[in-house]
Design a protein around this motif. Structure first.
Motif, short mmCIF file in Angstrom:
data_model
loop_
_atom_site.label_atom_id
_atom_site.label_comp_id
_atom_site.label_asym_id
_atom_site.label_seq_id
_atom_site.Cartn_x
_atom_site.Cartn_y
_atom_site.Cartn_z
N UNK A 18 0.86 -1.18 0.00
CA UNK A 18 0.00 0.00 0.00
C UNK A 18 0.90 1.23 0.00
N UNK A 19 0.78 2.02 -1.05
CA UNK A 19 1.58 3.23 -1.20
C UNK A 19 0.92 4.39 -0.47
N UNK A 20 -0.42 4.44 -0.57
CA UNK A 20 -1.16 5.55 0.03
C UNK A 20 -2.57 5.08 0.36
N UNK A 21 -3.13 5.60 1.44
CA UNK A 21 -4.53 5.34 1.83
C UNK A 21 -5.30 6.64 1.72
N UNK A 22 -6.52 6.53 1.29
CA UNK A 22 -7.41 7.68 1.31
C UNK A 22 -8.83 7.17 1.33
#
Length: 192
Positions: A13-17
């Motif tokens: 996971x590179x980024x969560x939003x």
């Protein structure tokens, strides 16, 4: 490792939003790296994976790996814990997912809690989870997503999705228990 014919892959996971905290789980919740191919049967044998959502565009199930120190049954809202604590994402095409989940048994005893909001169902679920032999899961969004999508128009797709949701149920209930309890989100009532 060469990509396998079944197309399953594991991703960092590179980024969560998330648009808002109560939003239904979606593939848009994570930005992933390119991923590595993985054998779906081998990957799904690891109990760290739990269904997060479906990706209709790629006909795949997205599962997330939670830390081994986390008890998903203790989370008041599984979808929120999955989003916050996910370490990796496993993407498995429907056909490969069904081949693996077909080998898992249905839960022997299952209680579904399906209520309107603000009724005390979260407290009830957490209380049931304190009983010996009872395994609870509160608000797995893979089922919320299905209820909100409604029944598929195409009869073949309807049969396929029913099998995928049954596979998700089997995977979520694979830990032995005298009774499995799943509390659905209240918005499922509106779409049932």
């Amino acid at each position: 490792m060469q990509p396998d014919a079944q197309g399953a892959s594991v991703h960092a996971i590179v980024e969560r939003h998330r648009a808002q905290p109560l939003a239904v789980a979606s593939v848009r919740d994570f930005r992933l790296d390119a991923g590595e191919p993985v054998d779906p049967a081998e990957a799904l044998s690891d109990p760290c994976w739990s269904p997060y959502c479906l990706d209709p565009e790629t006909a795949s199930v997205w599962l997330v790996a939670l830390p081994s120190t986390e008890d998903a049954g203790a989370a008041p809202f599984l979808y929120a814990a999955q989003h916050r604590l996910a370490q990796r994402v496993l993407r498995v095409p429907f056909d490969a997912f069904l081949r693996v989940c077909h080998t898992l048994p249905d839960p022997a005893r299952l209680l579904l809690i399906h209520t309107t909001g603000r009724s005390g169902s979260t407290l009830l679920t957490l209380s049931l989870g304190e009983l010996e032999g009872v395994r609870t899961l509160s608000e797995p969004d893979v089922f919320t997503q299905g209820a909100m999508a409604g029944p598929a128009e195409d009869p073949q797709l309807r049969v396929l999705l029913a099998a995928v949701y049954r596979g998700c149920l089997r995977l979520l209930c694979r830990e032995p228990a005298r009774l499995h309890v799943i509390k659905l989100r209240s918005i499922v009532v509106e779409h049932a």
